[in-house]
Design an enzyme around this catalytic site. Structure first.
Site, PDB file in Angstrom:
ATOM      1  N   ARG A  52      73.228  35.295   7.599  1.00 38.32           N
ATOM      2  CA  ARG A  52      74.168  34.502   6.798  1.00 38.32           C
ATOM      3  C   ARG A  52      73.464  33.870   5.600  1.00 38.32           C
ATOM      4  O   ARG A  52      74.019  33.809   4.495  1.00 38.32           O
ATOM      5  CB  ARG A  52      74.797  33.422   7.684  1.00 38.32           C
ATOM      6  CG  ARG A  52      75.911  32.662   6.990  1.00 38.32           C
ATOM      7  CD  ARG A  52      76.676  31.783   7.959  1.00 38.32           C
ATOM      8  NE  ARG A  52      77.585  30.913   7.232  1.00 38.32           N
ATOM      9  CZ  ARG A  52      77.702  29.600   7.442  1.00 38.32           C
ATOM     10  NH1 ARG A  52      76.983  29.022   8.383  1.00 38.32           N
ATOM     11  NH2 ARG A  52      78.541  28.873   6.750  1.00 38.32           N
ATOM     12  N   HIS A  88      74.388  34.165   1.576  1.00 42.15           N
ATOM     13  CA  HIS A  88      74.640  32.987   0.746  1.00 42.15           C
ATOM     14  C   HIS A  88      73.629  32.859  -0.386  1.00 42.15           C
ATOM     15  O   HIS A  88      73.904  32.182  -1.384  1.00 42.15           O
ATOM     16  CB  HIS A  88      74.641  31.725   1.615  1.00 42.15           C
ATOM     17  CG  HIS A  88      75.907  31.546   2.394  1.00 42.15           C
ATOM     18  ND1 HIS A  88      76.675  30.401   2.333  1.00 42.15           N
ATOM     19  CD2 HIS A  88      76.549  32.374   3.252  1.00 42.15           C
ATOM     20  CE1 HIS A  88      77.740  30.534   3.121  1.00 42.15           C
ATOM     21  NE2 HIS A  88      77.669  31.727   3.693  1.00 42.15           N
ATOM     22  N   ASN A 110      77.796  25.586   1.767  1.00 39.24           N
ATOM     23  CA  ASN A 110      76.495  25.873   2.378  1.00 39.24           C
ATOM     24  C   ASN A 110      76.033  24.800   3.360  1.00 39.24           C
ATOM     25  O   ASN A 110      75.000  24.973   4.024  1.00 39.24           O
ATOM     26  CB  ASN A 110      75.425  26.039   1.285  1.00 39.24           C
ATOM     27  CG  ASN A 110      75.584  27.326   0.516  1.00 39.24           C
ATOM     28  OD1 ASN A 110      76.078  28.314   1.048  1.00 39.24           O
ATOM     29  ND2 ASN A 110      75.166  27.330  -0.743  1.00 39.24           N
ATOM     30  N   HIS A 143      79.664  39.744  11.413  1.00 44.18           N
ATOM     31  CA  HIS A 143      80.292  38.820  12.364  1.00 44.18           C
ATOM     32  C   HIS A 143      80.162  39.299  13.812  1.00 44.18           C
ATOM     33  O   HIS A 143      80.658  38.646  14.720  1.00 44.18           O
ATOM     34  CB  HIS A 143      81.767  38.614  12.023  1.00 44.18           C
ATOM     35  CG  HIS A 143      81.985  37.665  10.898  1.00 44.18           C
ATOM     36  ND1 HIS A 143      83.232  37.337  10.423  1.00 44.18           N
ATOM     37  CD2 HIS A 143      81.110  36.973  10.129  1.00 44.18           C
ATOM     38  CE1 HIS A 143      83.117  36.471   9.414  1.00 44.18           C
ATOM     39  NE2 HIS A 143      81.842  36.254   9.222  1.00 44.18           N
TER      40      HIS A 143
END
Length: 310
Positions: free
Chosen positions: A52, A56, A84, A184
């Site tokens: 993740r 980001h 974030n 995911h």
């Protein structure tokens, strides 16, 4: 085709290579492997958090390690942008540990953005996911502003059209977006990201929705409450995430959107049936993401600390 050609030109021009540190930091692979293995064994959620963290970092402004920089009294950095704030601490800690060990062995040589790219690939592989080549030689950003993040990362509340357009703006087509959504298959989401949907959303399996309500009943008082994205095999990188969606076992509204939108549904069904195809497409999309808008040469630097500008 244009993106692939430009990526090839970029790799050639900047001299990115698979063995970039073979002479300047021969112990690079060994140090990375030790840091990654130790952290994942002691903190099993590190893999999902690091994956993740890479998203980001890369998707908004390119893979330049700017997400790692801490805020100062004079600057609010990317990691403190609202979207974030839920990033877990373990991946940040992993990057700091790896960087510290690398600085002792080969000072001012390995970029933080390279560390993050390799750590992500190796952790995905450790959980059973596909191996893909990571080209090295990125430089780190000299700046990081929270204001530069707005509208550049997908939110669970976005419509599928908004998410498709967001990825398209960064050069990723619909199939690549669906493949990347397979991330995911590991990790978790906080209850606040989906609890408001449980009462009146027909996309959820009724028993699953009831179980989620119970699991998240205390989240207003405890905002850290969370649920695994893939309830079937949360610690294994596989294609069960896609198999869950037709059964109403998706967690986020954006997960349900993947199965209910005619533009994305065929790819969900394809990956649900064929894990090998998912792995191949995920690996290709991750390799593409990992060189997205990278900094090379004088456009970046090798930071001595990943959480601070030199």
């Amino acid at each position: 085709v244009l993106f692939l050609l430009s990526s090839t030109a970029l790799l050639s021009e900047s001299r990115l290579s698979l063995d970039y540190y073979s002479k300047t930091c021969p112990s690079f692979n060994k140090i990375m492997q030790e840091a990654i293995t130790d952290k994942q064994i002691n903190n099993p959620t590190t893999a999902a958090g690091t994956l993740r963290l890479l998203f980001h970092d890369c998707l908004p402004n390119g893979c330049d390690g700017s997400i790692l920089i801490s805020s100062t009294p004079f600057n609010k950095a990317e990691r403190d942008a609202d979207i974030n704030l839920s990033l877990p601490g373990d991946p940040f800690d992993l990057i700091v540990r790896a960087k510290t060990a690398l600085e002792l062995s080969c000072p001012n040589t390995v970029s933080c953005s390279d560390i993050l790219a390799v750590a992500t690939r190796d952790l995905v592989t450790m959980l059973g996911g596909p191996y893909y080549k990571v080209f090295l030689g990125r430089k780190d950003s000299r700046s990081s502003q929270a204001s530069s993040i707005e509208g550049k990362l997908p939110k669970p509340t976005m419509s599928m059209s908004q998410i498709i357009n967001l990825f398209a703006a960064s050069g990723f087509n619909v199939q690549e977006m669906v493949a990347l959504s397979g991330a995911h298959t590991i990790g978790f989401s906080h209850c606040k990201e989906f609890s408001s949907n449980l009462g009146n959303n027909t996309h959820y399996n009724p028993r699953f929705a009831q179980a989620l309500k119970q699991a998240c009943s205390g989240y207003p008082k405890n905002p850290t409450l969370s649920v695994f994205n893939d309830i079937m095999s949360p610690n294994k990188f596989d294609n069960l995430y896609y198999q869950n969606l037709p059964k109403g076992l998706g967690l986020l509204e954006s997960d349900h959107g993947l199965y209910n939108d005619p533009r994305t549904k065929p790819f969900v069904e394809l990956y649900a049936k064929d894990q090998n195809k998912f792995f191949r497409d995920f690996a290709r999309a991750m390799q593409k993401l990992s060189v997205y808008r990278i900094k090379t040469g004088r456009r970046g630097e090798i930071r001595r600390r990943c959480d601070a500008v030199n």
